[in-house]
Design a protein around this motif. Structure first.
Motif, PDB file in Angstrom:
ATOM      1  N   GLY A   1      14.774  -1.856  -0.473  1.00  0.00           N
ATOM      2  CA  GLY A   1      14.682  -0.666   0.362  1.00  0.00           C
ATOM      3  C   GLY A   1      13.288  -0.429   0.904  1.00  0.00           C
ATOM      4  O   GLY A   1      13.073   0.439   1.743  1.00  0.00           O
ATOM      5  N   ALA A   2      12.319  -1.208   0.431  1.00  0.00           N
ATOM      6  CA  ALA A   2      10.934  -1.048   0.898  1.00  0.00           C
ATOM      7  C   ALA A   2      10.779  -1.620   2.301  1.00  0.00           C
ATOM      8  O   ALA A   2      11.278  -2.703   2.594  1.00  0.00           O
ATOM      9  CB  ALA A   2       9.971  -1.757  -0.052  1.00  0.00           C
ATOM     10  N   PRO A   3      10.078  -0.916   3.188  1.00  0.00           N
ATOM     11  CA  PRO A   3       9.790  -1.452   4.517  1.00  0.00           C
ATOM     12  C   PRO A   3       8.768  -2.581   4.408  1.00  0.00           C
ATOM     13  O   PRO A   3       7.799  -2.490   3.655  1.00  0.00           O
ATOM     14  CB  PRO A   3       9.195  -0.276   5.287  1.00  0.00           C
ATOM     15  CG  PRO A   3       9.430   0.925   4.442  1.00  0.00           C
ATOM     16  CD  PRO A   3       9.587   0.451   3.039  1.00  0.00           C
ATOM     17  N   HIS A   4       9.009  -3.641   5.152  1.00  0.00           N
ATOM     18  CA  HIS A   4       8.171  -4.833   5.109  1.00  0.00           C
ATOM     19  C   HIS A   4       7.712  -5.175   6.519  1.00  0.00           C
ATOM     20  O   HIS A   4       8.554  -5.365   7.409  1.00  0.00           O
ATOM     21  CB  HIS A   4       8.974  -5.988   4.512  1.00  0.00           C
ATOM     22  CG  HIS A   4       8.192  -7.220   4.265  1.00  0.00           C
ATOM     23  ND1 HIS A   4       7.313  -7.346   3.205  1.00  0.00           N
ATOM     24  CD2 HIS A   4       8.142  -8.389   4.947  1.00  0.00           C
ATOM     25  CE1 HIS A   4       6.778  -8.551   3.224  1.00  0.00           C
ATOM     26  NE2 HIS A   4       7.255  -9.199   4.281  1.00  0.00           N
ATOM     27  N   LEU A   5       6.402  -5.220   6.748  1.00  0.00           N
ATOM     28  CA  LEU A   5       5.882  -5.586   8.059  1.00  0.00           C
ATOM     29  C   LEU A   5       6.144  -7.071   8.294  1.00  0.00           C
ATOM     30  O   LEU A   5       5.917  -7.897   7.407  1.00  0.00           O
ATOM     31  CB  LEU A   5       4.385  -5.309   8.152  1.00  0.00           C
ATOM     32  CG  LEU A   5       3.983  -3.855   8.434  1.00  0.00           C
ATOM     33  CD1 LEU A   5       4.313  -2.940   7.278  1.00  0.00           C
ATOM     34  CD2 LEU A   5       2.511  -3.778   8.773  1.00  0.00           C
TER      35      LEU A   5
ATOM     36  N   ARG B   1       4.219   4.379   9.689  1.00  0.00           N
ATOM     37  CA  ARG B   1       5.648   4.674   9.843  1.00  0.00           C
ATOM     38  C   ARG B   1       6.401   4.346   8.549  1.00  0.00           C
ATOM     39  O   ARG B   1       7.285   5.089   8.128  1.00  0.00           O
ATOM     40  CB  ARG B   1       6.245   3.884  11.011  1.00  0.00           C
ATOM     41  CG  ARG B   1       5.688   4.251  12.372  1.00  0.00           C
ATOM     42  CD  ARG B   1       6.257   5.529  12.970  1.00  0.00           C
ATOM     43  NE  ARG B   1       7.553   5.398  13.564  1.00  0.00           N
ATOM     44  CZ  ARG B   1       7.794   5.058  14.819  1.00  0.00           C
ATOM     45  NH1 ARG B   1       6.804   4.762  15.643  1.00  0.00           N
ATOM     46  NH2 ARG B   1       9.028   4.993  15.257  1.00  0.00           N
ATOM     47  N   ALA B   2       6.060   3.222   7.912  1.00  0.00           N
ATOM     48  CA  ALA B   2       6.722   2.825   6.665  1.00  0.00           C
ATOM     49  C   ALA B   2       6.442   3.830   5.553  1.00  0.00           C
ATOM     50  O   ALA B   2       7.352   4.262   4.838  1.00  0.00           O
ATOM     51  CB  ALA B   2       6.259   1.428   6.245  1.00  0.00           C
ATOM     52  N   ILE B   3       5.190   4.219   5.425  1.00  0.00           N
ATOM     53  CA  ILE B   3       4.806   5.140   4.356  1.00  0.00           C
ATOM     54  C   ILE B   3       5.405   6.524   4.596  1.00  0.00           C
ATOM     55  O   ILE B   3       5.853   7.186   3.657  1.00  0.00           O
ATOM     56  CB  ILE B   3       3.277   5.170   4.191  1.00  0.00           C
ATOM     57  CG1 ILE B   3       2.806   3.815   3.648  1.00  0.00           C
ATOM     58  CG2 ILE B   3       2.844   6.306   3.280  1.00  0.00           C
ATOM     59  CD1 ILE B   3       1.306   3.616   3.640  1.00  0.00           C
ATOM     60  N   GLU B   4       5.440   6.953   5.842  1.00  0.00           N
ATOM     61  CA  GLU B   4       6.071   8.236   6.151  1.00  0.00           C
ATOM     62  C   GLU B   4       7.550   8.225   5.774  1.00  0.00           C
ATOM     63  O   GLU B   4       8.098   9.231   5.320  1.00  0.00           O
ATOM     64  CB  GLU B   4       5.932   8.553   7.652  1.00  0.00           C
ATOM     65  CG  GLU B   4       4.538   8.948   8.063  1.00  0.00           C
ATOM     66  CD  GLU B   4       4.359   8.986   9.583  1.00  0.00           C
ATOM     67  OE1 GLU B   4       5.344   8.775  10.329  1.00  0.00           O
ATOM     68  OE2 GLU B   4       3.220   9.209  10.031  1.00  0.00           O
TER      69      GLU B   4
ATOM     70  N   THR C   1       0.845  -1.194   0.000  1.00  0.00           N
ATOM     71  CA  THR C   1       0.000   0.000   0.000  1.00  0.00           C
ATOM     72  C   THR C   1       0.879   1.243   0.000  1.00  0.00           C
ATOM     73  O   THR C   1       2.005   1.218   0.496  1.00  0.00           O
ATOM     74  CB  THR C   1      -0.970   0.047   1.194  1.00  0.00           C
ATOM     75  OG1 THR C   1      -1.844   1.179   1.050  1.00  0.00           O
ATOM     76  CG2 THR C   1      -0.245   0.151   2.521  1.00  0.00           C
ATOM     77  N   GLU C   2       0.342   2.303  -0.574  1.00  0.00           N
ATOM     78  CA  GLU C   2       0.979   3.616  -0.515  1.00  0.00           C
ATOM     79  C   GLU C   2       0.081   4.615   0.216  1.00  0.00           C
ATOM     80  O   GLU C   2       0.407   5.788   0.298  1.00  0.00           O
ATOM     81  CB  GLU C   2       1.239   4.140  -1.936  1.00  0.00           C
ATOM     82  CG  GLU C   2       2.222   3.300  -2.723  1.00  0.00           C
ATOM     83  CD  GLU C   2       2.372   3.756  -4.160  1.00  0.00           C
ATOM     84  OE1 GLU C   2       3.508   3.736  -4.651  1.00  0.00           O
ATOM     85  OE2 GLU C   2       1.354   4.122  -4.796  1.00  0.00           O
ATOM     86  N   VAL C   3      -1.037   4.121   0.741  1.00  0.00           N
ATOM     87  CA  VAL C   3      -2.028   4.974   1.404  1.00  0.00           C
ATOM     88  C   VAL C   3      -1.919   4.778   2.918  1.00  0.00           C
ATOM     89  O   VAL C   3      -2.193   3.686   3.426  1.00  0.00           O
ATOM     90  CB  VAL C   3      -3.458   4.632   0.930  1.00  0.00           C
ATOM     91  CG1 VAL C   3      -4.475   5.510   1.634  1.00  0.00           C
ATOM     92  CG2 VAL C   3      -3.560   4.738  -0.577  1.00  0.00           C
TER      93      VAL C   3
ATOM     94  N   VAL D   1       5.822   3.687   0.886  1.00  0.00           N
ATOM     95  CA  VAL D   1       5.186   2.404   0.608  1.00  0.00           C
ATOM     96  C   VAL D   1       5.386   1.476   1.804  1.00  0.00           C
ATOM     97  O   VAL D   1       6.337   1.637   2.575  1.00  0.00           O
ATOM     98  CB  VAL D   1       5.766   1.753  -0.681  1.00  0.00           C
ATOM     99  CG1 VAL D   1       7.212   1.339  -0.489  1.00  0.00           C
ATOM    100  CG2 VAL D   1       4.916   0.578  -1.164  1.00  0.00           C
ATOM    101  N   ALA D   2       4.475   0.511   1.957  1.00  0.00           N
ATOM    102  CA  ALA D   2       4.608  -0.540   2.962  1.00  0.00           C
ATOM    103  C   ALA D   2       4.227  -1.854   2.301  1.00  0.00           C
ATOM    104  O   ALA D   2       3.327  -1.899   1.462  1.00  0.00           O
ATOM    105  CB  ALA D   2       3.700  -0.273   4.167  1.00  0.00           C
TER     106      ALA D   2
END
Length: 197
Positions: free
Chosen positions: A122-126, A151-154, A51-53, A158-159
């Motif tokens: 580099g993308a944050p991954h939960l 936190r990831a999107i900020e 998601t980017e939202v 993207v998360a």
């Protein structure tokens, strides 16, 4: 994919170089013949979501979250998470997590944990999201996921996360927080064949 190594050859080359391979991912439905003396075990079917939202801040407002330290709190996180999800894959204390969040009861005992890992892209991954079995269904997991997602999107816009394809309850929570499916894949464990005495 044109020019790509067959999975069997790729695994064989890794072994020749002395790399220890414990598991791998493949496209859904793709069979794999592991090189001897290894065999393939298990079948984790996953959806990779993104998601980017950012979720509405109200999604996590009802739960007090605390920041945990990947190193100092590693044992605490591991013991809690394994007792409520034996398949826990958060890997605390190994340097994968850039952030751990948790929730605790009135006595300071953990009732939920979750982390952000950084993918090679580099993308944050939960990862490693676990809620105490006695506290499920109360919105704690949703609040924790919403906070990690924000936190990831900020940070990078993207998360991402992975979820078992048959976990309908989690998929519904993630969809409600704006996640969409990018693709499905399967994971397999590689196990050494028992050669007997």
């Amino acid at each position: 994919m044109r020019g790509a190594l067959a999975p069997e050859r790729a695994l064989g080359r890794r072994r020749e170089r002395g790399a220890q391979i414990e598991w791998f991912s493949t496209a859904a439905g793709r069979e794999l013949q592991a090189p001897s003396p290894l065999t393939v075990a298990g079948s984790g079917r996953w959806d990779f979501l993104w998601t980017e939202v950012p979720p509405d801040e109200r999604a996590s407002a009802a739960v007090d979250l605390l920041e945990l330290d990947d190193t100092a709190d590693a044992a605490r996180i591991e013991v809690f998470a394994r007792s409520h999800n034996p398949g826990f894959e958060g890997f605390p204390g190994r340097g994968f997590a850039t952030l751990w969040l948790g929730a605790a009861d009135d006595h300071g005992d953990l009732i939920a944990v979750g982390s952000l890992h950084e993918l090679a892209s580099g993308a944050p991954h939960l990862a490693g999201i676990v809620v105490h079995t006695d506290h499920r269904g109360r919105g704690i997991g949703r609040a924790l996921t919403a906070a990690l997602t924000r936190r990831a999107i900020e940070a990078v816009g993207v998360a991402t996360l992975g979820v078992y394809s048959d976990n309908a309850a989690a998929l519904a929570v993630y969809a409600g927080l704006g996640y969409r499916s990018a693709h499905r894949f399967e994971t397999r464990s590689l196990v050494m064949l028992d050669r007997g005495p």
